[in-house]
Motif scaffolding. Structure first.
Motif: not given
Lengths: 561, 426
Positions: A378, A382-384, B3, B42
């Motif tokens: 993540r 990234s969490p996407l 991020l 997400i």
């Protein structure tokens, strides 16, 4: 397009556009096809309809765009097909400032290079920013009429596949002119599947036409009864409901029954295929676990995350070689194996080796590792979800008959699963590492006494199991999301397969995975996806009660331990 | 990694605010309750960033009531009971004046008693199944009548006669499908033309369901799929549709949980023409939307990031809260809660959205078709704004209920037939 110049009354082209619904759509398609039918004969008279049509494409109103498309389709202009294709693919734009139609030719920095429509020389090329142009909008209904219009243009295309699609678009929508064209086409058609489709298209029209006599209808019923095309069945079913002719009715219902019988078998074959392909995914996910859990007895809750790492490796490899998707998948297989095997060995050397013989601690520690790996992914990616492209050779279907087609990506994955299984099996059976792995698994002390470095074997075995998990990740990246949660979805299923198959037995894993897949798919249609899953779990629990060692229990002294 | 830095910053901000018990009198605290880890990260991480951006911008404009705003970020880690604990922590310990957060209905249901007990404000930015109206919650996402019903109307208008209602097996799809089924039958669709299908969370093997849909759709009547499939399960579903060769002009799929962000993880070429119903698309052409996108790209330092509907909901919700605080002259939640009703602020589609007495807002409904660049092209739009309806008119149990939080009624579920407020809090 060569149509006999059958002049229709002028009024036909003034077909109203008001109202909505399926009927209207049908009429619209009819209308477009009608115009195409005698497009040639009237092209001189309406030479400017092409220009007018282009003009209407600039409108924001869908009904205007639709009229524009109809005008273009009927114009007989040499550029008709080009324009319609551009529209269908969403490649036709309008320059907001001058209201001209343009196409995008390329990209320069962040701007787009555009040229005017029909400008082959590129004299009108200019660079503009994305916001300065607007796509000519189409919606699903327009897309359908575009396809129908293009279909009539493609009836005599060189590729049989194109002709087949063209005829397919036209079934049930034949005008008298198109009927003529198709019957002429039938005489010269060389491809048998296109021939069958044309026959069906003609028969559907014959059957429904008011002025067909019963002899013609009888032949039509016979033709349709032999075809598995959905349109043929629908036409027959409708005919049975509406006809007054008792003889024809009984013939048609007989035809329907024979079609349904064939469809039933196709349905069974399809279910089997779906089951095998679900099963092969289960086997792929579980087979690494069959080694770490089955052979070594380590409960590795991070197994799913090793699969996930394999999928992310596929993504990274694809980023590195964006121009060659097909090759990138092949490169990903060894790359994913190495990445996951490396992480697996790290886990074994760093954590698990201190916990041998303590299953509860191993379970908790590896569960912790799985969370760490998830959050690491993540933070890095990234969490996407990441998008992994499917190579060209893996997309599409093999059509066995109109009601049974097998998806190519699933076929590849079934084959891939079997190859991985065979390789792993041979590795354990015929190589030195394989013998050592089996020796350590059976009797550690004895193996050490014979000079086997059991610690090294442990690390290698765990690395092997983890590497296989990575390879499974490559396959899964083609089927599902590549995201941090990928692994969680498969960990339970993997354990289920290994336990059901019998711990420590590769054959058991294969048979268990495939049979669970098939059982799941057989139950799904009548029980629903949720209940089917529950039923499979309940079945396994009951089965384990009866046979605690699974389908293929290990025999002999080693099994006692 | 941006991020990473952000999360670090958020963590530092969080620990600092936790550390400084002296509670800076000069800041107004705003709670952000979105999962930053676990399955829901997400979707929810983006909303946390959106809130940080909005608060940042408000501070640049001079803050609120002469004070600076301060974001208090907590991570409920996709764990529903933890949502309630974190909400309590935000309100009691961190002393926040409003909370923006939650994604799933179950997380909202989990925090609801906390907000009612402590009388604080929650702004909930996601489309949901309706059938709820709490004094302390403001629903800035779409109710079913602002998303599902208009989508079905549009498809009917396009000539669809057979319907597949496919959803994930939990409360939002079940309730929405119940409403839709009642609505379709109301419109004269026979039961044999409706197929309902539920799948487990994270379902990834769609072969037989897609094959069933294909068979259901080959009966000669135009068929459409209304999808309430949630989250990750959408990608394998769409992939399977593409694989089995179902194109949007044969069987269109209209989805209520698929937005720009979900599409950014898929190759959208096989999906062109499938539909989604939202109240906002990134592709909407309006000045305020372009400003928002630019601000977002500047804040997140990535030109490729997309914007989506729940982000717009937070944009509207936050601005409404700011306006209400200005109007009330205080941040006291009970006063601001009353002041919020009737507040109207610009939405990103170029109009105004207003807070209704039932704590839902007015929005336009847009239907978009997926394009090959992962964006939506608006193909249909309601002529005016649609007011969110807390209690569906198509369910027998809630037909007669209305919600009005203005005095003297002050009730979330007033039965107009029996003239009684059930007294139930939500």
């Amino acid at each position: 397009m060569c149509t006999p110049g059958l002049m229709a009354p002028r009024g036909a082209i003034l077909f109203p556009f008001s109202g909505s619904g399926g009927l209207q759509m049908l009429l619209r398609v009819l209308w477009v096809s009608l115009l195409l039918g005698f497009g040639l004969a009237t092209s001189i008279a309406r030479a400017d309809s092409f220009e007018q049509g282009l003009e209407q494409l600039k409108s924001k109103d869908f009904s205007h765009i639709e009229q524009g498309i109809a005008a273009i389709a009927s114009s007989g202009n040499a550029n008709t097909e080009l324009v319609l294709n551009l529209l269908l693919n969403g490649e036709l734009y309008r320059l907001k400032k001058t209201d001209e139609l343009v196409v995008v030719q390329g990209k320069q920095d962040k701007k787009l290079i555009i040229v005017n429509l029909f400008d082959d020389s590129g004299a009108s090329a200019q660079t503009v920013s994305k916001r300065k142009i607007k796509k000519v909008r189409i919606n699903n209904n327009i897309r359908a009429s575009l396809k129908a219009a293009l279909a009539s243009l493609k009836l005599s295309a060189a590729e049989p596949e194109q002709r087949r699609q063209a005829v397919n678009q036209l079934i049930g929508k034949l005008t008298p002119e198109l009927y003529q064209t198709l019957s002429q086409r039938l005489d010269v058609e060389s491809d048998s599947s296109v021939q069958e489709l044309i026959a069906v298209a003609l028969a559907v029209t014959d059957l429904n036409s008011a002025d067909s006599d019963s002899a013609v209808q009888q032949t039509a019923v016979a033709t349709l009864s032999d075809s598995l095309q959905p349109a043929a069945r629908n036409a027959l079913a409708q005919f049975v409901e509406t006809t007054d002719n008792a003889i024809l009715k009984s013939q048609a219902s007989k035809g329907l029954r024979s079609i349904d019988e064939k469809r039933k078998w196709a349905g069974h074959a399809e279910t089997l295929f779906f089951g095998l392909s679900l099963g092969s995914v289960l086997v792929l996910a579980a087979i690494g676990l069959a080694i770490t859990f089955g052979v070594m007895g380590v409960i590795n809750m991070a197994h799913g995350e090793l699969i996930m790492l394999g999928a992310y490796t596929t993504y990274v490899v694809q980023l590195l070689m964006p121009d060659n998707i097909a090759l990138s998948i092949l490169v990903s297989i060894p790359a994913a194996f190495l990445v996951s095997a490396f992480v697996g060995i790290l886990i074994e050397r760093g954590v698990i080796r201190f916990l041998y013989g303590r299953p509860l601690e191993t379970l908790l520690a590896t569960f912790g590792i799985s969370l760490i790996l998830q959050q690491a992914v993540r933070s890095i990616f990234s969490p996407l979800n990441r998008s992994v492209a499917t190579p060209e050779f893996m997309s599409g279907v093999i059509e066995i008959n109109p009601v049974l087609s097998l998806t190519l990506n699933r076929l590849y994955i079934i084959a891939f699963c079997l190859i991985v299984f065979a390789l792993l099996f041979m590795l354990l059976r015929y190589t030195r590492l394989g013998i050592e792995v089996r020796a350590v698994a059976q009797n550690r002390a004895m193996a050490r006494a014979m000079g086997v470095r059991s610690e090294w074997v442990d690390a290698m075995t765990f690395g092997l199991g983890s590497g296989i998990a990575g390879v499974a990740g490559v396959a899964l990246s083609q089927l599902t999301n590549v995201g941090p949660n990928l692994g969680q979805a498969y960990i339970i299923d993997s354990f289920m397969v290994v336990v059901f198959g019998g711990v420590g037995n590769l054959w058991g894993t294969l048979v268990a995975g495939l049979s669970l897949g098939v059982a799941n798919k057989i139950m799904e249609p009548w029980a629903g996806a949720v209940l089917a899953k529950i039923l499979v779990l309940v079945f396994i629990i009951l089965f384990i009660q009866k046979r605690p060692r699974g389908l293929f229990p290990q025999k002999g002294r080693s099994a006692e331990g | 990694m941006n991020l990473k830095k952000l999360m670090l910053a958020a963590a530092i901000a969080g620990s600092m605010s936790a550390g400084s018990v002296m509670a800076d009198e000069d800041t107004i605290k705003v709670g952000v309750l979105h999962s930053l880890s676990g399955t829901m990260a997400i979707s929810e991480t983006t909303l946390k960033d959106t809130m940080l951006m909005l608060i940042d911008e408000q501070n640049k404009k001079g803050g609120l009531l002469g004070k600076k705003l301060e974001a208090v970020v907590v991570d409920p880690a996709s764990n529903w009971p933890l949502f309630a604990e974190k909400a309590r922590e935000l309100i009691e310990k961190k002393d926040v004046d409003a909370v923006f957060g939650c994604w799933t209905s179950v997380s909202r249901k989990s925090v609801l008693p906390v907000f009612e007990e402590l009388d604080s404000l929650l702004f909930y930015p996601v489309q949901y199944e309706g059938e709820e109206s709490s004094k302390n919650v403001f629903y800035t996402g779409a109710a079913p009548n602002q998303q599902a019903i208009p989508a079905v109307d549009y498809l009917m208008d396009q000539g669809v006669k057979r319907w597949v209602l496919a959803g994930t097996d939990y409360v939002y799809p079940r309730t929405t499908n119940k409403i839709l089924e009642a609505y379709l039958k109301d419109k004269g669709v026979p039961a044999s033309d409706i197929m309902i299908n539920y799948t487990p969370f994270g379902h990834s093997d769609w072969q037989s369901i897609v094959s069933d849909i294909k068979k259901f759709g080959s009966k000669g009547k135009k068929t459409a799929v209304v999808s309430t499939i949630n989250g990750d399960a959408n990608v394998p579903f769409y992939k399977e549709l593409g694989n089995q060769g179902i194109s949007a002009d044969e069987i269109p799929v209209v989805a209520f949980s698929v937005g720009e962000e979900e599409l950014s993880g898929i190759d959208t070429k096989p999906l062109v023409g499938h539909l989604a119903a939202w109240n906002y698309f990134m592709s909407v052409e309006s000045d305020v939307n372009e400003e928002f996108i630019e601000a977002w790209h500047a804040f997140i330092k990535d030109e490729d990031r997309v914007t989506n509907d729940p982000m717009e909901a937070h944009y509207i919700g936050f601005n409404m809260w700011v306006e209400a605080v200005k109007k009330a002259g205080t941040t006291d939640p009970s006063v601001v809660g009353d002041a919020l009703i009737g507040v109207a602020v610009p939405n990103l589609t170029g109009g105004y959205s207003a807070m209704m007495p039932n704590h839902h807002i007015t929005k336009p409904v847009l239907i978009g078709e997926i394009q090959d660049d992962g964006q939506f092209e608006t193909v249909w739009k309601t002529s005016g704004l649609v007011a969110g309806d807390a209690w569906s008119d198509f369910l027998p149990g809630s037909k007669d209920l209305i919600s009005d939080w203005r005095a003297p009624l002050s009730c979330g579920n007033y039965n107009v037939k029996t003239s009684k407020c059930s007294g139930q809090n939500y």
